[in-house]
Write an enzyme that holds these catalytic residues in place. Sequence first.
Site, PDB file in Angstrom:
ATOM      1  CG  ASN A 289       1.618  -3.626   3.925  1.00  0.00           C
ATOM      2  OD1 ASN A 289       1.487  -2.440   4.219  1.00  0.00           O
ATOM      3  ND2 ASN A 289       2.801  -4.197   3.763  1.00  0.00           N
ATOM      4  CD1 TRP A 290      -4.268  -0.891   2.018  1.00  0.00           C
ATOM      5  CD2 TRP A 290      -4.877   1.222   2.448  1.00  0.00           C
ATOM      6  NE1 TRP A 290      -5.648  -0.847   2.017  1.00  0.00           N
ATOM      7  CE2 TRP A 290      -6.044   0.441   2.278  1.00  0.00           C
ATOM      8  CE3 TRP A 290      -5.009   2.579   2.728  1.00  0.00           C
ATOM      9  CZ2 TRP A 290      -7.325   0.984   2.386  1.00  0.00           C
ATOM     10  CZ3 TRP A 290      -6.286   3.125   2.839  1.00  0.00           C
ATOM     11  CH2 TRP A 290      -7.433   2.327   2.653  1.00  0.00           C
ATOM     12  CE  LYS A 291       3.787  -3.702   0.232  1.00  0.00           C
ATOM     13  NZ  LYS A 291       4.758  -4.412  -0.569  1.00  0.00           N
TER      14      LYS A 291
ATOM     15  CG  HIS B 278       7.188  -5.543   4.820  1.00  0.00           C
ATOM     16  ND1 HIS B 278       7.927  -5.236   3.702  1.00  0.00           N
ATOM     17  CD2 HIS B 278       6.025  -6.064   4.377  1.00  0.00           C
ATOM     18  CE1 HIS B 278       7.226  -5.552   2.625  1.00  0.00           C
ATOM     19  NE2 HIS B 278       6.058  -6.061   3.005  1.00  0.00           N
TER      20      HIS B 278
ATOM     21  CD  GLU C 239       7.896  -3.125   0.702  1.00  0.00           C
ATOM     22  OE1 GLU C 239       7.107  -2.458   1.402  1.00  0.00           O
ATOM     23  OE2 GLU C 239       7.513  -3.838  -0.250  1.00  0.00           O
TER      24      GLU C 239
ATOM     25  CD  GLU D 248       5.076 -10.298   3.187  1.00  0.00           C
ATOM     26  OE1 GLU D 248       4.009 -10.143   2.610  1.00  0.00           O
ATOM     27  OE2 GLU D 248       5.795  -9.352   3.552  1.00  0.00           O
TER      28      GLU D 248
ATOM     29  N   GLY E  46       5.787  -7.608  -4.645  1.00  0.00           N
ATOM     30  CA  GLY E  46       5.624  -6.509  -5.597  1.00  0.00           C
ATOM     31  C   GLY E  46       6.178  -6.794  -6.984  1.00  0.00           C
TER      32      GLY E  46
ATOM     33  CB  SER F  47       3.106 -11.290  -6.492  1.00  0.00           C
ATOM     34  OG  SER F  47       4.140 -10.334  -6.586  1.00  0.00           O
TER      35      SER F  47
ATOM     36  N   GLY G 125      -0.375  -7.050  -0.503  1.00  0.00           N
ATOM     37  CA  GLY G 125       0.187  -5.710  -0.667  1.00  0.00           C
ATOM     38  C   GLY G 125      -0.605  -4.928  -1.695  1.00  0.00           C
ATOM     39  N   GLY G 126      -0.023  -4.769  -2.873  1.00  0.00           N
ATOM     40  CA  GLY G 126      -0.603  -3.948  -3.941  1.00  0.00           C
ATOM     41  C   GLY G 126      -2.086  -4.197  -4.193  1.00  0.00           C
TER      42      GLY G 126
HETATM   43  P1  PGA Z   1       2.602  -7.544  -2.746  1.00  0.00           P
HETATM   44  O1  PGA Z   1       3.195  -7.198  -1.305  1.00  0.00           O
HETATM   45  O2  PGA Z   1       1.300  -8.289  -2.526  1.00  0.00           O
HETATM   46  O3  PGA Z   1       2.407  -6.220  -3.407  1.00  0.00           O
HETATM   47  O4  PGA Z   1       3.591  -8.403  -3.426  1.00  0.00           O
HETATM   48  C1  PGA Z   1       3.094  -8.078  -0.232  1.00  0.00           C
HETATM   49  C2  PGA Z   1       3.709  -7.453   0.990  1.00  0.00           C
HETATM   50  O5  PGA Z   1       4.660  -6.694   0.854  1.00  0.00           O
HETATM   51  O6  PGA Z   1       3.244  -7.678   2.120  1.00  0.00           O
END
Ligand code: PGA
Length: 265
Positions: free
Chosen positions: A9-11, A95, A97, A167, A173, A212, A234-235
């Site tokens: 997930n590149w966000k 998600h 976010e 999650e 993050g 993470s 994510g990251g």
């Molecule tokens: P993260 O994000 O790996 O950067 O913690 C995971 C996600 O939001 O799907």
Amino acid sequence: MRHRLIIGNWKLNGNKNITKNFIKSLCTELSNISFCDIAIAPPAVYLYLAKQEISNINISLSAQNVDINLCGAFTGETSADMLKDIGVKYVIIGHSERRTYHKETNDFVAKKFQVLKQSGLIPVLCIGETQEENEAGKTEEVCSNQIDAILKTQGILAFQKSVIAYEPIWSIGTGKSANPIQVQKVHNFIRNYLKKQDTTIAEQIIIQYGGSVNDEKKATEFFMQPDIDGILVGGASLKLNVFISIIRAIATTNKNLKSELNIIK
Ligand code: PGA
């Protein structure tokens, strides 16, 4: 046996060059991989470009969001049919976010789930608790409420060929990934919760962990757990070598996959 699934997930990151080069390199590096499915979720504006670069049948495209409407006067939105039209397979919904910054409720997320199923796309339903809820011992309650919003409106059949991503919000993050044993307990709870409705669907559903996971060692610890079928990264999914090493972790946890592992070393 459930297939493994890793989604990157590149966000809100990336650009034209990154999208092109990343996907091209990923497809080359993983040219013979067959032990898991991989999906890349770039921002919507780069989905079509990403699709042009995908040359590997085990790598597919995921969107990060979808609207609840299929067409009409909904300025700024993207519909499930449009995503399908350009070759998207998975769509991340719920998600944290989006739940936090866009005030998306369980009922609203359930509508997105429904529109995706109707369009033949695979929802990746994100669920999970906050730090406070975790400390108050409310993890199972929060997760079951998030699942109930779909069960109540669409029934258990909607979960056929769907994906759940657990999650915990406090781990996204933050660099603070959850304890794999604790995560296994939650995944097992989720599977058993669905089992009350339908054993086959519960056994088949892919339950990913996300939060993470940023190296091979951590990923390996998660993949050792029987109910953790994949990772929503994510990251770390923006760093090609790290992302590949997380994929490689699947093979190291399964002796039968060792020969395939050589291919991606
Ligand atoms: P993260 O994000 O790996 O950067 O913690 C995971 C996600 O939001 O799907």
